[in-house]
Design a protein around this motif. Sequence first.
Motif, PDB file in Angstrom:
ATOM      1  N   SER A 118      -4.941 -12.498  14.330  1.00 42.09           N
ATOM      2  CA  SER A 118      -3.989 -13.556  13.977  1.00 42.09           C
ATOM      3  C   SER A 118      -4.647 -14.922  13.910  1.00 42.09           C
ATOM      4  O   SER A 118      -4.063 -15.867  13.368  1.00 42.09           O
ATOM      5  CB  SER A 118      -2.827 -13.574  14.975  1.00 42.09           C
ATOM      6  N   GLU A 119      -5.864 -15.038  14.427  1.00 44.69           N
ATOM      7  CA  GLU A 119      -6.585 -16.307  14.322  1.00 44.69           C
ATOM      8  C   GLU A 119      -7.010 -16.595  12.891  1.00 44.69           C
ATOM      9  O   GLU A 119      -7.268 -17.748  12.546  1.00 44.69           O
ATOM     10  CB  GLU A 119      -7.808 -16.279  15.241  1.00 44.69           C
ATOM     11  N   ILE A 120      -7.093 -15.558  12.049  1.00 44.70           N
ATOM     12  CA  ILE A 120      -7.464 -15.790  10.651  1.00 44.70           C
ATOM     13  C   ILE A 120      -6.419 -15.276   9.659  1.00 44.70           C
ATOM     14  O   ILE A 120      -6.419 -15.711   8.509  1.00 44.70           O
ATOM     15  CB  ILE A 120      -8.846 -15.178  10.312  1.00 44.70           C
ATOM     16  N   HIS A 121      -5.540 -14.357  10.061  1.00 40.41           N
ATOM     17  CA  HIS A 121      -4.515 -13.848   9.139  1.00 40.41           C
ATOM     18  C   HIS A 121      -3.370 -13.238   9.937  1.00 40.41           C
ATOM     19  O   HIS A 121      -3.577 -12.732  11.039  1.00 40.41           O
ATOM     20  CB  HIS A 121      -5.111 -12.805   8.193  1.00 40.41           C
ATOM     21  N   HIS A 122      -2.159 -13.283   9.357  1.00 40.10           N
ATOM     22  CA  HIS A 122      -0.985 -12.793  10.085  1.00 40.10           C
ATOM     23  C   HIS A 122      -0.736 -11.295   9.885  1.00 40.10           C
ATOM     24  O   HIS A 122       0.148 -10.727  10.521  1.00 40.10           O
ATOM     25  CB  HIS A 122       0.265 -13.567   9.667  1.00 40.10           C
ATOM     26  N   ARG A 123      -1.516 -10.647   9.001  1.00 40.79           N
ATOM     27  CA  ARG A 123      -1.386  -9.221   8.771  1.00 40.79           C
ATOM     28  C   ARG A 123      -2.742  -8.544   8.954  1.00 40.79           C
ATOM     29  O   ARG A 123      -3.785  -9.188   8.870  1.00 40.79           O
ATOM     30  CB  ARG A 123      -0.890  -8.918   7.342  1.00 40.79           C
ATOM     31  N   MET A 124      -2.725  -7.225   9.168  1.00 39.63           N
ATOM     32  CA  MET A 124      -3.958  -6.463   9.277  1.00 39.63           C
ATOM     33  C   MET A 124      -3.672  -5.013   8.871  1.00 39.63           C
ATOM     34  O   MET A 124      -2.522  -4.560   8.925  1.00 39.63           O
ATOM     35  CB  MET A 124      -4.510  -6.517  10.701  1.00 39.63           C
ATOM     36  N   PRO A 125      -4.703  -4.267   8.480  1.00 38.45           N
ATOM     37  CA  PRO A 125      -4.486  -2.844   8.196  1.00 38.45           C
ATOM     38  C   PRO A 125      -4.145  -2.093   9.479  1.00 38.45           C
ATOM     39  O   PRO A 125      -4.583  -2.456  10.573  1.00 38.45           O
ATOM     40  CB  PRO A 125      -5.847  -2.381   7.650  1.00 38.45           C
ATOM     41  N   VAL A 126      -3.356  -1.040   9.348  1.00 40.92           N
ATOM     42  CA  VAL A 126      -3.140  -0.107  10.459  1.00 40.92           C
ATOM     43  C   VAL A 126      -4.413   0.721  10.604  1.00 40.92           C
ATOM     44  O   VAL A 126      -4.845   1.391   9.664  1.00 40.92           O
ATOM     45  CB  VAL A 126      -1.932   0.808  10.199  1.00 40.92           C
TER      46      VAL A 126
END
Length: 218
Positions: free
Chosen positions: A157-165
């Motif tokens: 979350s420090e660089i993006h609000h989403r991530m791959p599962v």
Amino acid sequence: MCGRFAITLPPDAMAQLFQAVPSNDLPEVPNYNVCPTTQIHAVMADDGRRLVSMRWGFLPHWYKAPNGGPLLINARAETIAEKPAFKAACRERRCLIPCTGFFEWTKDMDGNRLPWYIHAADNAPLVFAGVWQDWERDGQAFHSCAIVTCAANDTMSEIHHRMPVLLSPDIWGKWLGEDGPGAATLMTPAPNDALRYYRVDPEVNSNRAKGPDLIAPI
């Protein structure tokens, strides 16, 4: 979201890792800049596990052409079971998508896009949760797929609000449907200590950029 990644594992290593039978039309590796609409490696369950080539960009059966609607490279875990494009695939057609690491971007004060490379803390391969769909029109026929995403963990979350599962080896079988129901419980963020990231050269902002320097830290 996930819009670009790298894969450096040779096909025979991937086949061994997943205990899968490899197809003979797999994409070339290494590829340090895997982009949407290209062919990627994926593992599907089809009378045993198979390592196959899939188009990154899910094509619902009602698309009349590969560009017949929005480009669906990601599927949100929160709504995947409800969206018409994905709900059947979420129940019946799940896959594993291996990678070495993936990219995300932030912006500086001037609006310039700054790329980051994200990889496993132990440098092991990462495995995304995916869903797939067969598509056929006018003599074209192929598998297509999307990467399932969820809300970012504290690290990401420090660089993006989403991530791959991200799926660990002990739950690959459950995601593929080999170990009974319960795949929905797997669509959660990876532990905070699972990933590391660092800045890389903005050259990767171009989808035509190639080579190992794209994942070298700056």
